[in-house]
Design an enzyme around this catalytic site. Structure first.
Site, PDB file in Angstrom:
ATOM      1  CD  GLU A 198      22.308  32.243 -38.156  1.00 13.38           C
ATOM      2  OE1 GLU A 198      21.896  31.941 -39.295  1.00 13.38           O
ATOM      3  OE2 GLU A 198      23.135  31.548 -37.517  1.00 13.38           O
ATOM      4  NE  ARG A 217      19.902  16.746 -35.289  1.00 10.16           N
ATOM      5  CZ  ARG A 217      19.761  15.731 -36.135  1.00 10.16           C
ATOM      6  NH1 ARG A 217      19.772  14.491 -35.694  1.00 10.16           N
ATOM      7  NH2 ARG A 217      19.620  15.948 -37.412  1.00 10.16           N
ATOM      8  CB  CYS A 274      18.946  29.961 -31.997  1.00 12.48           C
ATOM      9  SG  CYS A 274      20.090  29.826 -30.599  1.00 12.48           S
ATOM     10  CG  HIS A 300      23.950  31.174 -33.938  1.00 12.84           C
ATOM     11  ND1 HIS A 300      22.997  30.958 -34.890  1.00 12.84           N
ATOM     12  CD2 HIS A 300      23.478  30.565 -32.800  1.00 12.84           C
ATOM     13  CE1 HIS A 300      21.989  30.251 -34.373  1.00 12.84           C
ATOM     14  NE2 HIS A 300      22.263  29.999 -33.108  1.00 12.84           N
TER      15      HIS A 300
END
Lengths: 221, 221, 221, 221
Positions: free
Chosen positions: C85, C95, C148, C173
Site C-alpha cells: 500500500e 461498508r 485496514c 494486503h
C-alpha cells in the site's frame, strides 16, 4: 523374460504467442518431464500455437507415446487459478493471428464433427485435490475459440475414435507468470512452482480416480 | 378475403432468482411486448428460473405464438455488456438451487442429446449493430451451466426438430441493473433503458440479417 | 559485559471478519513468528478487526517490542497479488460492520490529523524483490476505508510522532486463500506458502534497502 | 439597471491519450456546454493529458469563468460506472508517458503540499442521485497517480487557497465508450448518452445539495 513397459502420461504445452516471451504451459510441462507419477512416466511434447500444425503434432505425440492419460496445458492470461476445462467446442474464431499468421473466423475444428466434446478427466476430483493442497483451482466452462480449444477438441476427437479401453484426456489452463504481468497492472498471475505442483497433483489424482466426484462446479452464466 | 396474420417474435425473460428482487431480463422483455419490429409483433413469456418447469414453459410459448424468431433473455450478473451467446452445452451443474429448490449436478439437459448446439442468430451482426448504436455488446462463449444454458439448449433442440423453414433462435444475457449492484461494489451494471434499446436493436437486426458477418468475436481462452 | 539485545521487526495480522472462518494475514504472520531475518527477530501481534480496539492493540505492540520496522498485514479479498500500500487516508467509511458491530460512515481516523500519510516502506523495491522471486506482487494506491486503512493510518501517525531515527512502517494486503474462494467462483486466491515466502522476502528486503527504487508503479486511474 | 450575471459551473475534460482516438470525458463535456442547470450556465475547458500543462490550463479556466462549482472529468478505462472520486493524493507516478512524453515517477504534485485533499462534492448524494436515475455510479477511493489525480489535487489545492465562500469541486471518472472496447474483450464501457445524463444529474444535484448524505460508500480494501 520380458519386462512390461512402464505406462505413460502425455503432457503437452505450447510455445509462446501473442507477444509474450514465454509460455508458462511449456515451462511447467518441461519441469515434469520424466517424473514417475502413480506408476506412469511423464512424456512431453511442445505444440506450436498454430492452427494448422498443432493438431498434427498432438496426434503424432499420441502415436509415439501411447499414453494412458493425456493432459494438454495452455496459457490463460488473466485467469487466477489452474482451470480444468469442461468442454471443447467445434469452432475456431481467432481474435489474434496464430504463430503462422493465420486467423480463421467462425470455421469448424472438424468439418462435420459434433458440436462439442466433454473432457474425460475427473475434473471435479482434480479441483478438489488442488484445493486440498492449497492451490487455486477451478472448473472452466469455456476453453475459448483459439488454438487451446482447437487442440482440446482435436484431442477428445482422437481419443473418442480409439478402440476401448480409451485413454482419458482433457485440457488444463494455467495463469500468467508474475514476470508476465509486470506491465499489466491488476492482472492475476501464479508462481511457476505452484503451477508445477498443481499439475503434478492433477496427474496423480487423474491416474488414481475412477469415478469423478459429484460436487457443484458450474456457473449461473 | 382473408388477412395474413402478422408474423411474431417470441421474447422470453426469467423471474427473479438468487436473492435478487428483480430480474432485468423480464423487466426489459415486458417493455418490448406488443411492439412491431421489422413487420413482426413481439410476443413475450416469462419463464420460471426452475429446471423442471422452464423448458416446458418455453415449448408451450413456442406452440402458442409460432414465432419466426425466438430470443431467450437471461440475467448475467457481473457482466458489463449485452452478450450474445454462441453455444449451449448439454450439462446442468447448479452452483445455487433454482427457484424450486432443485440443484442438479453434472446432469444432462437432454439424455442422449448432442453435446452442444450453436445459436442460429447472426451473433456477429447483432454485436456490430449494438456497437454502432453506442451500446456495450459482446459475444460470449459460455452461457454457464444453470437454467439459462438449459433453456438455451432446450430452445435450440426444439427448433432443430421443427420442419424447415425453421425459426431462428438464440440466447442473450444482460447485465445487472444499477439498483442491483448498490451493495455489490465494483460490479458492472447497465441502465434498463439501454438494455431495452439493445434488445430492440438486436431483434430488428436479426429479422433483417440473412447471412452473419464474419468478424472475429472469439477469445484466446 | 552487556549483550546488545537483538533488534526486532513487528508483524501484525487481523482476526477473521466478514463471515470468513480464517484470515490469511494472521495465518501467515503466525508462521513467521520468531524467525531471524537480516539480523532482526520477528515479533507478532494479532489485531482485532474492530475500529475501537485495533489502533490501541497496535500501539501497545509497538511499545512492547520497540521494533525497527513495522509491517501490518491485512486480507484483501478479491486481489490476486501481494500488494504494497502506498497511502493511508484519514477517513473511515465501513461498508460492513466490524467485529464489534460498529459501522462508522465518513468519520476521520484521527480528528484534525492530516488527510493522508504515505508508507515509509521502500514499496517499489519490495515489489521488485517479490517479482524476482516469482511471487505475484503489486503497488496499491488505496487500502480502502475499513479497519485496514485505519490501522495503516494509525501506524504511520504513531511512527511520525516518534523521535528520530523513526522506525519504518507500512501496510501489506494479501489475497484470499484457495479454500476461501471455493464458493466464490472466479475470485483470485494465493497459497499460504506463497504468502509466507512473499512476506519473508518483503521483510528482508525492507531491512536491507536504504533508498527505494524509482520504477513506475502507478495507475492511470 | 444592472443585471446580475448568471453564475457558472466549470466542467473540464481531457484530450485523448494512451493510444485511444477519443476521450469520452471531453465528448461528454462538449455536449453539456452552455446548458443552464439549477440556474448556472455550464462553461467548459479541455485540459491536455500532460503534467506540465494541465494544471495551468485548469487554473486559467477557473480565473476566466469564476465558477461556483468545478467538476473535472477524466477517462477511467476498465471501470464500469461513473465514479465520484473521494481523495486526491500528492504523488505522480506515471505508468505511461503523458501527451508531451513526460513520465515522472514518485514526484509530488505540489512540493510541500499536504499528502492529500478530499473532494468537496457531496459524493454520496451524487451517487444516490445517479442510481435513482438508473445510471451506474460508485464512490472511488483512488483517482490513480496519473494526470487525472494530478489535476484533481491541483484543483482542490487551488480551491482551498481561495477566499471563502469557496467554490466546491471534485473529480469524476467515466468509463470507456463501447467503440473503445471493441478490441478489448471483457472490458466494461458505457454509452455516451448515459455518461452525459449522468454528468448532468451530478451537476444539478451538486448545486442543490448543501449537506452530503451519510451513507456507506467505502471499501474493505
Amino acid at each position: 523374460m520380458q519386462r512390461t513397459p512402464i505406462r505413460t502420461v502425455l503432457l503437452t504445452g505450447f510455445d509462446a504467442f501473442g507477444g509474450d516471451a514465454v509460455n508458462p504451459s511449456w515451462l511447467a510441462v518441461e519441469r515434469l518431464r520424466g517424473e514417475i507419477l502413480a506408476g506412469h512416466r511423464v512424456e512431453t511434447a511442445q505444440l506450436p500455437t498454430a492452427f494448422e500444425r498443432a493438431p498434427q503434432a498432438l496426434r503424432a505425440a499420441i502415436r509415439r507415446h501411447r499414453p494412458a492419460l493425456v493432459l494438454c496445458i495452455g496459457q490463460a492470461g488473466g485467469r487466477s487459478a489452474i482451470s480444468f476445462e469442461r468442454v471443447a467446442i467445434n469452432v475456431i474464431d481467432a481474435r489474434i493471428p496464430d504463430n503462422d499468421g493465420a486467423q480463421p473466423v467462425d470455421a469448424p475444428v472438424a468439418k462435420g464433427g459434433p458440436a462439442a466434446y466433454f473432457s474425460t478427466l475427473p475434473i471435479k476430483s482434480l479441483r478438489a485435490a488442488l484445493l486440498a493442497a492449497g492451490i487455486p483451482a477451478e472448473i472452466s466452462q469455456t476453453a475459448g475459440t483459439f488454438v487451446c480449444n482447437q487442440v482440446f477438441y482435436a484431442l477428445m476427437r482422437a481419443l473418442a475414435r480409439m478402440p476401448a479401453p480409451r485413454p482419458r484426456g482433457g485440457f488444463v489452463h494455467v495463469p500468467f507468470l508474475p514476470e508476465q504481468v509486470d506491465t499489466r497492472p491488476g492482472t492475476p498471475s501464479m508462481p511457476l512452482d505452484t503451477i508445477v505442483v498443481g499439475l503434478r497433483t492433477a496427474i496423480g489424482t487423474a491416474l488414481r480416480t475412477k469415478r469423478d466426484l459429484r460436487t457443484a462446479g458450474g456457473e449461473t452464466h
